[in-house]
Structure formats: structure tokens, C-alpha cells
Design a protein around this motif. Sequence first.
Motif, short mmCIF file in Angstrom:
data_model
loop_
_atom_site.label_atom_id
_atom_site.label_comp_id
_atom_site.label_asym_id
_atom_site.label_seq_id
_atom_site.Cartn_x
_atom_site.Cartn_y
_atom_site.Cartn_z
N ARG A 82 6.17 17.54 -15.03
CA ARG A 82 4.96 18.08 -14.40
C ARG A 82 5.06 19.58 -14.22
O ARG A 82 4.09 20.31 -14.45
CB ARG A 82 4.74 17.42 -13.05
CG ARG A 82 4.31 15.98 -13.14
CD ARG A 82 4.10 15.40 -11.75
NE ARG A 82 3.96 13.96 -11.82
CZ ARG A 82 4.64 13.11 -11.08
NH1 ARG A 82 5.51 13.56 -10.18
NH2 ARG A 82 4.46 11.82 -11.21
N GLU A 131 3.93 6.96 -20.13
CA GLU A 131 3.63 7.02 -21.56
C GLU A 131 3.56 8.47 -22.05
O GLU A 131 4.11 8.80 -23.09
CB GLU A 131 2.30 6.31 -21.84
CG GLU A 131 2.38 4.81 -21.72
CD GLU A 131 1.03 4.14 -21.93
OE1 GLU A 131 0.05 4.85 -22.24
OE2 GLU A 131 0.97 2.92 -21.78
N GLU A 132 2.90 9.32 -21.28
CA GLU A 132 2.79 10.73 -21.66
C GLU A 132 4.17 11.39 -21.66
O GLU A 132 4.49 12.17 -22.55
CB GLU A 132 1.85 11.45 -20.70
CG GLU A 132 1.56 12.87 -21.09
CD GLU A 132 0.57 13.53 -20.14
OE1 GLU A 132 0.33 14.73 -20.31
OE2 GLU A 132 0.06 12.86 -19.22
N LYS A 172 2.31 1.60 -3.54
CA LYS A 172 1.28 1.97 -4.51
C LYS A 172 1.11 3.49 -4.56
O LYS A 172 0.88 4.06 -5.61
CB LYS A 172 -0.04 1.31 -4.15
CG LYS A 172 -1.04 1.29 -5.28
CD LYS A 172 -2.29 0.55 -4.87
CE LYS A 172 -2.02 -0.94 -4.87
NZ LYS A 172 -3.22 -1.75 -4.64
N ASN A 173 1.25 4.16 -3.41
CA ASN A 173 1.12 5.61 -3.37
C ASN A 173 2.34 6.32 -3.95
O ASN A 173 2.23 7.41 -4.47
CB ASN A 173 0.91 6.09 -1.93
CG ASN A 173 -0.41 5.62 -1.38
OD1 ASN A 173 -1.35 5.35 -2.12
ND2 ASN A 173 -0.49 5.49 -0.08
N ALA A 204 4.50 4.89 -6.27
CA ALA A 204 4.84 4.40 -7.61
C ALA A 204 4.36 5.36 -8.70
O ALA A 204 3.40 6.11 -8.54
CB ALA A 204 4.23 3.03 -7.83
N VAL A 205 5.03 5.31 -9.81
CA VAL A 205 4.70 6.12 -10.97
C VAL A 205 3.62 5.40 -11.77
O VAL A 205 3.70 4.20 -11.99
CB VAL A 205 5.97 6.33 -11.84
CG1 VAL A 205 5.64 7.10 -13.09
CG2 VAL A 205 7.04 7.03 -11.03
N GLN A 206 2.62 6.16 -12.21
CA GLN A 206 1.54 5.57 -12.99
C GLN A 206 1.98 5.33 -14.43
O GLN A 206 2.76 6.09 -14.98
CB GLN A 206 0.32 6.51 -12.97
CG GLN A 206 -0.22 6.79 -11.59
CD GLN A 206 -0.75 5.55 -10.91
OE1 GLN A 206 -1.35 4.69 -11.55
NE2 GLN A 206 -0.52 5.44 -9.62
N GLU A 207 1.44 4.28 -15.03
CA GLU A 207 1.81 3.91 -16.40
C GLU A 207 1.45 5.02 -17.39
O GLU A 207 2.21 5.31 -18.31
CB GLU A 207 1.09 2.62 -16.78
CG GLU A 207 1.42 2.12 -18.17
CD GLU A 207 0.70 0.84 -18.51
OE1 GLU A 207 0.73 0.47 -19.68
OE2 GLU A 207 0.11 0.22 -17.61
N GLU A 208 0.31 5.67 -17.18
CA GLU A 208 -0.11 6.75 -18.07
C GLU A 208 0.87 7.92 -18.04
O GLU A 208 1.13 8.54 -19.06
CB GLU A 208 -1.52 7.24 -17.71
CG GLU A 208 -2.60 6.20 -17.90
CD GLU A 208 -2.71 5.25 -16.72
OE1 GLU A 208 -2.30 5.61 -15.59
OE2 GLU A 208 -3.19 4.12 -16.92
N GLU A 209 1.40 8.22 -16.84
CA GLU A 209 2.37 9.30 -16.72
C GLU A 209 3.64 9.01 -17.51
O GLU A 209 4.18 9.88 -18.18
CB GLU A 209 2.74 9.54 -15.26
CG GLU A 209 1.67 10.21 -14.44
CD GLU A 209 2.14 10.42 -13.02
OE1 GLU A 209 2.07 11.57 -12.56
OE2 GLU A 209 2.57 9.45 -12.38
N SER A 260 0.83 -1.21 0.00
CA SER A 260 0.00 0.00 0.00
C SER A 260 0.87 1.26 0.00
O SER A 260 0.53 2.25 -0.65
CB SER A 260 -0.95 0.00 1.20
OG SER A 260 -0.24 0.13 2.41
#
Length: 83
Positions: free
Chosen positions: A65, A38-39, A28-29, A31-36, A25
Motif C-alpha cells: 500500500r 489478488e492485487e 471483519k474490520n 480482515a484482509v480483503q480478497e481483492e487486496e 464484526s
Amino acid sequence: MTVWFVIVVPLVIMFFALFMERVESRLKNVAVQEEEVEEFLEQAQPNEVRALYGHGIGRALEMFRLRRLGGRAAKLRPRRSRG
């Protein structure tokens, strides 16, 4: 002896699972998101790619960002090593 083994092993496994759930948990907070990612890979500028190479994905995404938020990214330049 077998009785202790039958009692202790399930308890150890249960506590280990609870501990790993807490670790997951927290990760998870952070971690880098997959969408970020890719963008970032689609729209990154050269200085952000240098930051990715030199300092890792965290620093590069931070710069990305800030650039997307506005002109405040000019204050944040990649650090250069002296070595």
C-alpha cells in the motif's frame, strides 16, 4: 431439574451467538480483503514477497500500500532478523 435445563440452554446459546456476532464484526474490520490479496499477488515486488514470507500478509500488504501511495515506502524496509 429439567425445567432449569430447558430455560438455561437456550439462554446460553443466545448469549454465545451474540458474543460470536461481536467477535465476527471486529474480525471483519481487521480482515484482509480478497481483492487486496489478488492485487498483491499480481503486482508484488521482491521485497514485498520477502516481507510476506518473513512477517506475514499484514506487513507485506502494508509495504504494498505504501508503494502504491508514493515514495514514502522507501522509509519502510523489511526488518531483518539477527538470528
